[in-house]
Design a protein around this motif. Structure first.
Motif, PDB file in Angstrom:
ATOM      1  N   HIS A   4       3.513  -9.596   6.353  1.00 17.42           N
ATOM      2  CA  HIS A   4       3.736  -8.967   5.058  1.00 17.42           C
ATOM      3  C   HIS A   4       2.421  -8.419   4.505  1.00 17.42           C
ATOM      4  CE1 HIS A   4       7.878 -10.453   4.657  1.00 17.42           C
ATOM      5  NE2 HIS A   4       7.428 -11.528   5.291  1.00 17.42           N
ATOM      6  N   VAL A   5       2.400  -7.128   4.202  1.00 19.00           N
ATOM      7  CA  VAL A   5       1.235  -6.479   3.599  1.00 19.00           C
ATOM      8  C   VAL A   5       1.677  -5.853   2.285  1.00 19.00           C
ATOM      9  CG1 VAL A   5      -0.511  -4.679   3.829  1.00 19.00           C
ATOM     10  CG2 VAL A   5       0.159  -6.029   5.839  1.00 19.00           C
ATOM     11  N   TRP A   6       0.975  -6.202   1.205  1.00 20.50           N
ATOM     12  CA  TRP A   6       1.267  -5.627  -0.100  1.00 20.50           C
ATOM     13  C   TRP A   6       0.131  -4.693  -0.513  1.00 20.50           C
ATOM     14  CZ3 TRP A   6       3.046 -10.438  -3.431  1.00 20.50           C
ATOM     15  CH2 TRP A   6       4.241 -10.953  -2.875  1.00 20.50           C
ATOM     16  N   ILE A   7       0.511  -3.610  -1.179  1.00 22.81           N
ATOM     17  CA  ILE A   7      -0.466  -2.653  -1.700  1.00 22.81           C
ATOM     18  C   ILE A   7      -0.356  -2.667  -3.224  1.00 22.81           C
ATOM     19  CG2 ILE A   7      -1.235  -0.239  -1.696  1.00 22.81           C
ATOM     20  CD1 ILE A   7       0.514   0.003   0.945  1.00 22.81           C
ATOM     21  N   ILE A   8      -1.482  -2.894  -3.907  1.00 22.32           N
ATOM     22  CA  ILE A   8      -1.504  -2.861  -5.372  1.00 22.32           C
ATOM     23  C   ILE A   8      -2.494  -1.774  -5.782  1.00 22.32           C
ATOM     24  CG2 ILE A   8      -1.817  -4.162  -7.495  1.00 22.32           C
ATOM     25  CD1 ILE A   8      -1.365  -6.731  -5.935  1.00 22.32           C
ATOM     26  N   ASP A   9      -1.956  -0.632  -6.202  1.00 28.58           N
ATOM     27  CA  ASP A   9      -2.783   0.530  -6.552  1.00 28.58           C
ATOM     28  C   ASP A   9      -1.984   1.395  -7.518  1.00 28.58           C
ATOM     29  OD1 ASP A   9      -4.200   3.102  -6.466  1.00 28.58           O
ATOM     30  OD2 ASP A   9      -5.259   2.269  -4.734  1.00 28.58           O
ATOM     31  N   ASP A  10      -2.637   1.898  -8.560  1.00 21.99           N
ATOM     32  CA  ASP A  10      -1.917   2.690  -9.552  1.00 21.99           C
ATOM     33  C   ASP A  10      -1.787   4.166  -9.174  1.00 21.99           C
ATOM     34  OD1 ASP A  10      -4.629   3.129  -9.850  1.00 21.99           O
ATOM     35  OD2 ASP A  10      -4.505   3.415 -12.021  1.00 21.99           O
ATOM     36  N   GLU A  11      -2.308   4.545  -8.007  1.00 22.26           N
ATOM     37  CA  GLU A  11      -2.188   5.939  -7.549  1.00 22.26           C
ATOM     38  C   GLU A  11      -0.998   6.042  -6.595  1.00 22.26           C
ATOM     39  OE1 GLU A  11      -5.790   8.035  -6.360  1.00 22.26           O
ATOM     40  OE2 GLU A  11      -6.962   6.292  -7.042  1.00 22.26           O
ATOM     41  N   PRO A  12       0.073   6.743  -6.992  1.00 19.88           N
ATOM     42  CA  PRO A  12       1.272   6.862  -6.141  1.00 19.88           C
ATOM     43  C   PRO A  12       0.971   7.440  -4.766  1.00 19.88           C
ATOM     44  CG  PRO A  12       1.729   7.645  -8.356  1.00 19.88           C
ATOM     45  CD  PRO A  12       0.256   7.431  -8.285  1.00 19.88           C
ATOM     46  N   GLY A  13       0.045   8.394  -4.697  1.00 20.73           N
ATOM     47  CA  GLY A  13      -0.280   9.011  -3.414  1.00 20.73           C
ATOM     48  C   GLY A  13      -0.891   8.016  -2.440  1.00 20.73           C
ATOM     49  N   ILE A  14      -1.770   7.157  -2.949  1.00 23.60           N
ATOM     50  CA  ILE A  14      -2.391   6.128  -2.096  1.00 23.60           C
ATOM     51  C   ILE A  14      -1.313   5.169  -1.584  1.00 23.60           C
ATOM     52  CG2 ILE A  14      -3.964   4.155  -2.074  1.00 23.60           C
ATOM     53  CD1 ILE A  14      -5.467   6.723  -2.080  1.00 23.60           C
ATOM     54  N   CYS A  15      -0.446   4.724  -2.488  1.00 19.85           N
ATOM     55  CA  CYS A  15       0.621   3.788  -2.086  1.00 19.85           C
ATOM     56  C   CYS A  15       1.523   4.409  -1.014  1.00 19.85           C
ATOM     57  CB  CYS A  15       1.458   3.403  -3.297  1.00 19.85           C
ATOM     58  SG  CYS A  15       0.593   2.333  -4.479  1.00 19.85           S
ATOM     59  N   ALA A  16       1.885   5.679  -1.201  1.00 17.82           N
ATOM     60  CA  ALA A  16       2.785   6.341  -0.250  1.00 17.82           C
ATOM     61  C   ALA A  16       2.124   6.534   1.098  1.00 17.82           C
ATOM     62  CB  ALA A  16       3.222   7.687  -0.827  1.00 17.82           C
ATOM     63  N   SER A  17       0.876   7.000   1.120  1.00 19.98           N
ATOM     64  CA  SER A  17       0.203   7.265   2.394  1.00 19.98           C
ATOM     65  C   SER A  17      -0.074   5.985   3.172  1.00 19.98           C
ATOM     66  CB  SER A  17      -1.102   8.035   2.151  1.00 19.98           C
ATOM     67  OG  SER A  17      -1.988   7.266   1.351  1.00 19.98           O
ATOM     68  N   LEU A  18      -0.489   4.928   2.464  1.00 18.98           N
ATOM     69  CA  LEU A  18      -0.752   3.655   3.156  1.00 18.98           C
ATOM     70  C   LEU A  18       0.547   3.023   3.661  1.00 18.98           C
ATOM     71  CD1 LEU A  18      -3.516   2.014   0.893  1.00 18.98           C
ATOM     72  CD2 LEU A  18      -3.788   3.082   3.135  1.00 18.98           C
ATOM     73  N   SER A  19       1.600   3.124   2.868  1.00 25.28           N
ATOM     74  CA  SER A  19       2.899   2.586   3.308  1.00 25.28           C
ATOM     75  C   SER A  19       3.360   3.277   4.579  1.00 25.28           C
ATOM     76  CB  SER A  19       3.942   2.772   2.208  1.00 25.28           C
ATOM     77  OG  SER A  19       3.605   2.044   1.055  1.00 25.28           O
ATOM     78  N   LEU A  20       3.205   4.605   4.633  1.00 26.10           N
ATOM     79  CA  LEU A  20       3.607   5.367   5.801  1.00 26.10           C
ATOM     80  C   LEU A  20       2.793   4.979   7.023  1.00 26.10           C
ATOM     81  CD1 LEU A  20       5.440   7.667   6.809  1.00 26.10           C
ATOM     82  CD2 LEU A  20       3.588   9.268   6.236  1.00 26.10           C
ATOM     83  N   ALA A  21       1.476   4.773   6.833  1.00 27.00           N
ATOM     84  CA  ALA A  21       0.592   4.442   7.955  1.00 27.00           C
ATOM     85  C   ALA A  21       0.826   3.025   8.490  1.00 27.00           C
ATOM     86  CB  ALA A  21      -0.866   4.607   7.524  1.00 27.00           C
ATOM     87  N   LEU A  22       1.313   2.124   7.629  1.00 26.57           N
ATOM     88  CA  LEU A  22       1.396   0.714   8.014  1.00 26.57           C
ATOM     89  C   LEU A  22       2.810   0.230   8.351  1.00 26.57           C
ATOM     90  CD1 LEU A  22      -0.949  -0.793   5.246  1.00 26.57           C
ATOM     91  CD2 LEU A  22      -1.552  -0.237   7.609  1.00 26.57           C
ATOM     92  N   LYS A  23       3.853   0.993   7.977  1.00 27.34           N
ATOM     93  CA  LYS A  23       5.216   0.469   8.059  1.00 27.34           C
ATOM     94  C   LYS A  23       5.694   0.200   9.485  1.00 27.34           C
ATOM     95  CE  LYS A  23       7.739   4.894   8.029  1.00 27.34           C
ATOM     96  NZ  LYS A  23       8.749   5.688   7.291  1.00 27.34           N
ATOM     97  N   LYS A  24       5.055   0.837  10.491  1.00 30.41           N
ATOM     98  CA  LYS A  24       5.469   0.605  11.877  1.00 30.41           C
ATOM     99  C   LYS A  24       5.199  -0.835  12.302  1.00 30.41           C
ATOM    100  CE  LYS A  24       4.609   2.075  16.648  1.00 30.41           C
ATOM    101  NZ  LYS A  24       3.833   2.972  17.541  1.00 30.41           N
TER     102      LYS A  24
END
Length: 451
Positions: A4-24
């Protein structure tokens, strides 16, 4: 199951890009503020958190501290576009795994996440092994592999992490205090104090002061406040040994403390609260004492929520070789002697003795033998007189022959042992049967090491 990896960041773009890179490879959740993540941590576990140093108006270092408070082993990777040596050092001091500067290099991030997961896994393994070793170390103080002792170990396992009061019963010398200490040391209170009070060794008029303490001026000579044993044991464990010897008038005060977790020091007007785990022990028949109105029935049931019965050594003679090995090693080191073991005849003798003094008596026998022996193999001739007389008597010696050959001390000791056994350890009845005072009996018990 994916980590389980959680991202806590108030920038939607950062959250979306990191989620895409890590979800595999990971189960990813993104939060634009800290509150929902911290709330979720109370119910679900997380392996790695990618935490921005600034989340809107929130300080990421404060969030880091809250995350570590919720789960000390969680791996937190700090992220910021405002990198500085000061904030980096502060983050590491507060438990961050590492510190990365935006924009993030995904390959570098994946490497650090993998390292953080490995670090967390190693921490969990170390914690598990530490608990195992701690448990083994405490249990190693109790020697025995017999079936009766396996039942004792099973009870320790059940009781170590609960707060229920425990009553340990068994004859003198069976190791009741060792079991009480094992329950404490293996359980959740192990980092707090383990306080021992021997209710039989403290004069009746001083026992209340020992239990509850006193205020300055409470009596002549009370020149300063003194904490009692219960207050010293707060958050830990108090072991009340020989609970059957507690005066009846003090039993009611102990009962109130057990019921309300409160007490008042002698001479004080304020009530104090304590969180104490109570373990008591006795070699007496408390139910018989209740019938004789010498022990309170309500206190008995308050103490005897859970019961551990310690077997007499004669009930687990298969443990004698292990105990001998343990004690001989101990005495060899203490006396700087090279003792290789027991002769076959000596071993057989020890396996056919009934040990009225239980493990403590076996230890005394072996200590005596270690002192008088020249080293090497211990033989029957090195044993104390009581054991040699027992062997001769069991081989068919008449009572008259025994009495004419034994010392007065040996006869007196054996008479006290036999009368204690007959009365199930009840000292008042034993003293009456022997025609001596209870205090005189206690002195003899201490003199002969029977307590």
């Amino acid at each position: 199951m994916k980590p389980h990896v959680w991202i806590i960041d108030d920038e939607p773009g950062i959250c979306a890009s990191l989620s895409l890179a890590l979800k595999k490879d990971y189960d990813v959740r993104a939060f634009d503020s800290a509150a929902p993540a911290l709330a979720l941590l109370e119910h679900e576990s997380c392996d790695v958190v990618l935490l921005d140093l600034r989340i809107g108006s929130e300080n990421g270092l404060d969030v880091l501290r809250q995350l570590k408070a919720g789960d000390p082993h969680i791996a937190v990777i700090m992220m910021t576009a405002y990198g500085s040596i000061g904030s980096s050092v502060e983050a590491m001091k507060n438990g961050a795994f590492t510190y990365l500067i935006k924009p993030l290099d995904i390959d570098e991030l994946l490497l650090f996440i993998a390292q953080a997961l490995e670090f967390r896994k190693l921490n969990e393994q170390v914690l598990y092994l530490s608990d195992e070793l701690r448990s083994q170390r405490h249990y190693d103080e109790i020697i025995g592999e017999s079936e009766p002792m396996q039942r004792v170990y099973a009870m320790i396992d059940r009781l170590k992490d609960v707060d229920a009061n425990v009553l340990i019963t068994g004859e003198s010398g069976t190791g009741k205090e060792l079991v009480a200490k094992a329950i404490h040391d293996a359980g959740k209170r192990r980092n707090e104090r383990f306080i021992v009070v021997n209710c039989a060794a403290i004069p009746e008029n001083l026992l209340e002061l020992e239990f509850f303490g006193y205020k300055r001026g409470a009596f002549t000579g009370a020149s300063q406040d003194r904490k009692g044993k219960f207050e010293l044991a707060d958050r830990g464990t108090i072991f009340l040994d020989e609970i059957g010897d507690m005066p009846i008038n003090l039993q009611s005060k102990l009962l109130r403390l057990l019921q309300n977790k409160e007490f008042t020091p002698v001479g004080a007007s304020d009530t104090r609260h304590v969180d104490v785990r109570v373990v008591a022990a006795t070699n007496r028949d408390l139910k018989a004492m209740i019938a004789e109105q010498k022990f309170r029935e309500d206190l008995y049931y308050r103490l005897n929520v859970m019961n551990v019965r310690m077997p007499a050594l004669r009930e687990r003679l298969s443990d004698v070789p292990l105990l001998c090995e343990h004690f001989l090693k101990q005495f060899s080191e203490e006396m700087n002697k090279s003792i290789s073991g027991l002769s076959a005849e000596a071993s057989e003798q020890l396996m056919h003795y009934d040990y009225p003094g239980n493990v403590r008596q076996l230890a005394n026998i072996l200590e005596y033998a270690a002192i008088v022996s020249a080293g090497g193999m211990i033989d029957v001739k090195d044993f104390p007189e009581e054991l040699r007389v027992h062997r001769e008597h069991s081989d068919g010696q008449s009572v008259d022959e025994y009495l004419s050959s034994a010392s007065l001390r040996d006869i007196e000791r054996r008479a006290i042992e036999a009368t204690l056994r007959k009365n199930n350890g009840r000292r008042d009845q034993t003293a009456a049967d022997l025609g001596i005072s209870k205090r005189g009996l206690l002195n003899k018990i201490n003199e002969y090491g029977l307590s």
